[in-house]
Write a protein that holds these residues in place. Structure first.
Motif, PDB file in Angstrom:
ATOM      1  N   ALA A  19       0.831  -1.202   0.000  1.00 35.43           N
ATOM      2  CA  ALA A  19       0.000   0.000   0.000  1.00 35.43           C
ATOM      3  C   ALA A  19       0.866   1.253   0.000  1.00 35.43           C
ATOM      4  O   ALA A  19       0.582   2.223  -0.709  1.00 35.43           O
ATOM      5  CB  ALA A  19      -0.934  -0.012   1.205  1.00 35.43           C
ATOM      6  N   ALA A  20       1.921   1.238   0.818  1.00 35.93           N
ATOM      7  CA  ALA A  20       2.809   2.401   0.884  1.00 35.93           C
ATOM      8  C   ALA A  20       3.491   2.650  -0.459  1.00 35.93           C
ATOM      9  O   ALA A  20       3.585   3.792  -0.929  1.00 35.93           O
ATOM     10  CB  ALA A  20       3.847   2.192   1.988  1.00 35.93           C
ATOM     11  N   GLN A  21       3.960   1.582  -1.087  1.00 31.30           N
ATOM     12  CA  GLN A  21       4.621   1.725  -2.384  1.00 31.30           C
ATOM     13  C   GLN A  21       3.642   2.186  -3.458  1.00 31.30           C
ATOM     14  O   GLN A  21       3.950   3.069  -4.278  1.00 31.30           O
ATOM     15  CB  GLN A  21       5.257   0.397  -2.785  1.00 31.30           C
ATOM     16  N   ALA A  22       2.450   1.575  -3.456  1.00 34.20           N
ATOM     17  CA  ALA A  22       1.458   1.916  -4.475  1.00 34.20           C
ATOM     18  C   ALA A  22       0.971   3.355  -4.330  1.00 34.20           C
ATOM     19  O   ALA A  22       0.804   4.071  -5.325  1.00 34.20           O
ATOM     20  CB  ALA A  22       0.278   0.952  -4.392  1.00 34.20           C
ATOM     21  N   ALA A  23       0.721   3.781  -3.104  1.00 36.16           N
ATOM     22  CA  ALA A  23       0.246   5.150  -2.877  1.00 36.16           C
ATOM     23  C   ALA A  23       1.277   6.167  -3.337  1.00 36.16           C
ATOM     24  O   ALA A  23       0.934   7.198  -3.924  1.00 36.16           O
ATOM     25  CB  ALA A  23      -0.076   5.343  -1.397  1.00 36.16           C
ATOM     26  N   ALA A  24       2.551   5.872  -3.075  1.00 32.11           N
ATOM     27  CA  ALA A  24       3.612   6.782  -3.515  1.00 32.11           C
ATOM     28  C   ALA A  24       3.691   6.827  -5.034  1.00 32.11           C
ATOM     29  O   ALA A  24       3.860   7.897  -5.635  1.00 32.11           O
ATOM     30  CB  ALA A  24       4.943   6.344  -2.924  1.00 32.11           C
ATOM     31  N   THR A  25       3.544   5.673  -5.670  1.00 36.40           N
ATOM     32  CA  THR A  25       3.626   5.610  -7.129  1.00 36.40           C
ATOM     33  C   THR A  25       2.460   6.335  -7.791  1.00 36.40           C
ATOM     34  O   THR A  25       2.640   7.061  -8.777  1.00 36.40           O
ATOM     35  CB  THR A  25       3.632   4.139  -7.598  1.00 36.40           C
ATOM     36  N   ALA A  26       1.261   6.132  -7.246  1.00 36.67           N
ATOM     37  CA  ALA A  26       0.059   6.721  -7.844  1.00 36.67           C
ATOM     38  C   ALA A  26      -0.250   8.113  -7.310  1.00 36.67           C
ATOM     39  O   ALA A  26      -1.235   8.730  -7.728  1.00 36.67           O
ATOM     40  CB  ALA A  26      -1.140   5.797  -7.599  1.00 36.67           C
TER      41      ALA A  26
ATOM     42  N   PRO B  13       5.025   0.778   7.696  1.00 31.74           N
ATOM     43  CA  PRO B  13       6.061   1.340   6.810  1.00 31.74           C
ATOM     44  C   PRO B  13       6.409   2.782   7.167  1.00 31.74           C
ATOM     45  O   PRO B  13       5.541   3.573   7.538  1.00 31.74           O
ATOM     46  CB  PRO B  13       5.416   1.243   5.420  1.00 31.74           C
ATOM     47  N   ALA B  14       7.677   3.095   7.063  1.00 35.75           N
ATOM     48  CA  ALA B  14       8.163   4.433   7.408  1.00 35.75           C
ATOM     49  C   ALA B  14       7.475   5.505   6.576  1.00 35.75           C
ATOM     50  O   ALA B  14       7.228   5.331   5.376  1.00 35.75           O
ATOM     51  CB  ALA B  14       9.675   4.499   7.197  1.00 35.75           C
ATOM     52  N   GLY B  15       7.145   6.605   7.230  1.00 38.81           N
ATOM     53  CA  GLY B  15       6.555   7.745   6.541  1.00 38.81           C
ATOM     54  C   GLY B  15       5.048   7.716   6.416  1.00 38.81           C
ATOM     55  O   GLY B  15       4.446   8.693   5.950  1.00 38.81           O
ATOM     56  N   VAL B  16       4.410   6.615   6.823  1.00 41.62           N
ATOM     57  CA  VAL B  16       2.947   6.508   6.712  1.00 41.62           C
ATOM     58  C   VAL B  16       2.295   7.078   7.971  1.00 41.62           C
ATOM     59  O   VAL B  16       2.693   6.750   9.088  1.00 41.62           O
ATOM     60  CB  VAL B  16       2.509   5.040   6.517  1.00 41.62           C
ATOM     61  N   THR B  17       1.303   7.936   7.780  1.00 41.37           N
ATOM     62  CA  THR B  17       0.549   8.491   8.906  1.00 41.37           C
ATOM     63  C   THR B  17      -0.308   7.398   9.526  1.00 41.37           C
ATOM     64  O   THR B  17      -0.984   6.654   8.813  1.00 41.37           O
ATOM     65  CB  THR B  17      -0.339   9.648   8.440  1.00 41.37           C
ATOM     66  N   VAL B  18      -0.279   7.317  10.853  1.00 42.37           N
ATOM     67  CA  VAL B  18      -1.009   6.259  11.561  1.00 42.37           C
ATOM     68  C   VAL B  18      -1.985   6.887  12.554  1.00 42.37           C
ATOM     69  O   VAL B  18      -1.632   7.816  13.280  1.00 42.37           O
ATOM     70  CB  VAL B  18      -0.037   5.323  12.319  1.00 42.37           C
TER      71      VAL B  18
END
Length: 253
Positions: free
Chosen positions: A84-91, A226-231
């Protein structure tokens, strides 16, 4: 505004309900992994099955015109969280992780923290001879070599082998009551409990029952977000995030 929610957790269902009721004009889609045969379905649109990794999820975010992605998966569903973290950054889609707070030991608890199910399996014979395994059916292979402990395995759906050599399966879905958990410990003469730090109220009564019976508990620590994700730790906070001007303005709402 189109919000995609990942996860079939209680929090994910409550979030879908809150967003659907609070924002009638929004499109709310929940994505379920499909690992449970008869899942409890949330309100709004529902899709089942994987996306095909981070690239597939990024493609889906674009094709579905998702404005905000909320990862409300189980605290131990680590792979999808990183995808999810990778996909959100890509999109270039805003991402939030909704995680129920973990459990905290209190006085008279006898907790033994480990970092994995494999470590729990190694420690198990040192703590008891009749174990109550409540760590989910997908990780039971870690206990396949534990042949000197009788294991009562609780699962929503029937687990697939390999299982602990000496085991009995209890099929049940939470939430569980304190009296019910006390009865399990008594009936099967349990002397050690194994659980993941899933948090939440639905399965917490087993910890109280173990405390009352002075039974040691093997607690598997949850993986890091994952680092950098708001929780956030509550549905209310997730709803507030989705409706904040910085998020909703992306869709022109």
């Amino acid at each position: 505004m189109h919000v995609l929610i990942l996860g079939g957790t209680t929090e994910a269902r409550r979030l879908a309900q809150a967003l659907t009721a609070g924002h009638p004009g929004w499109r709310v889609t929940s994505s379920l992994a499909g690992r449970v045969a008869r899942p409890l379905l949330p309100e709004g649109e529902v899709r089942t099955g994987g996306f095909g990794g981070a690239d597939g999820l990024a493609r889906a975010l674009r094709e579905l015109q998702v404005d905000a992605l909320i990862d409300a998966t189980h605290p131990f569903a680590g792979t999808i969280s990183f995808h999810a973290a990778q996909a959100a950054a890509t999109a270039h889609v805003p991402l939030l992780a909704l995680r129920r707070p973990g459990w905290v030991p209190v006085q008279d608890d006898d907790w033994h923290h480990v970092n994995s199910l494999e470590e729990a399996a190694r420690r198990l014979p040192t703590l008891g001879r009749r174990a109550f395994l409540t760590a989910g059916r997908l990780g039971l292979s870690a206990f396949a070599g534990v042949d000197d402990v009788f294991c009562v395995v609780r699962s929503v759906d029937a687990p697939e082998p390999p299982l602990p050599p000496r085991s009995q399966v209890l099929l049940a879905r939470g939430p569980f009551t304190l009296e019910g958990e006390r009865a399990v410990l008594r009936e099967y003469r349990i002397d050690v409990l194994v659980t993941k730090d899933s948090g939440g109220e639905a399965t917490a009564p087993k910890l109280v029952a173990a405390r009352e019976a002075r039974i040691p508990v093997l607690v598997v620590r949850r993986p890091e977000v994952p680092a950098g994700v708001t929780v956030v730790g509550s549905v209310a906070e997730a709803v507030e995030w989705a409706g904040s001007p910085g998020i909703s303005s992306l869709s022109g709402d």
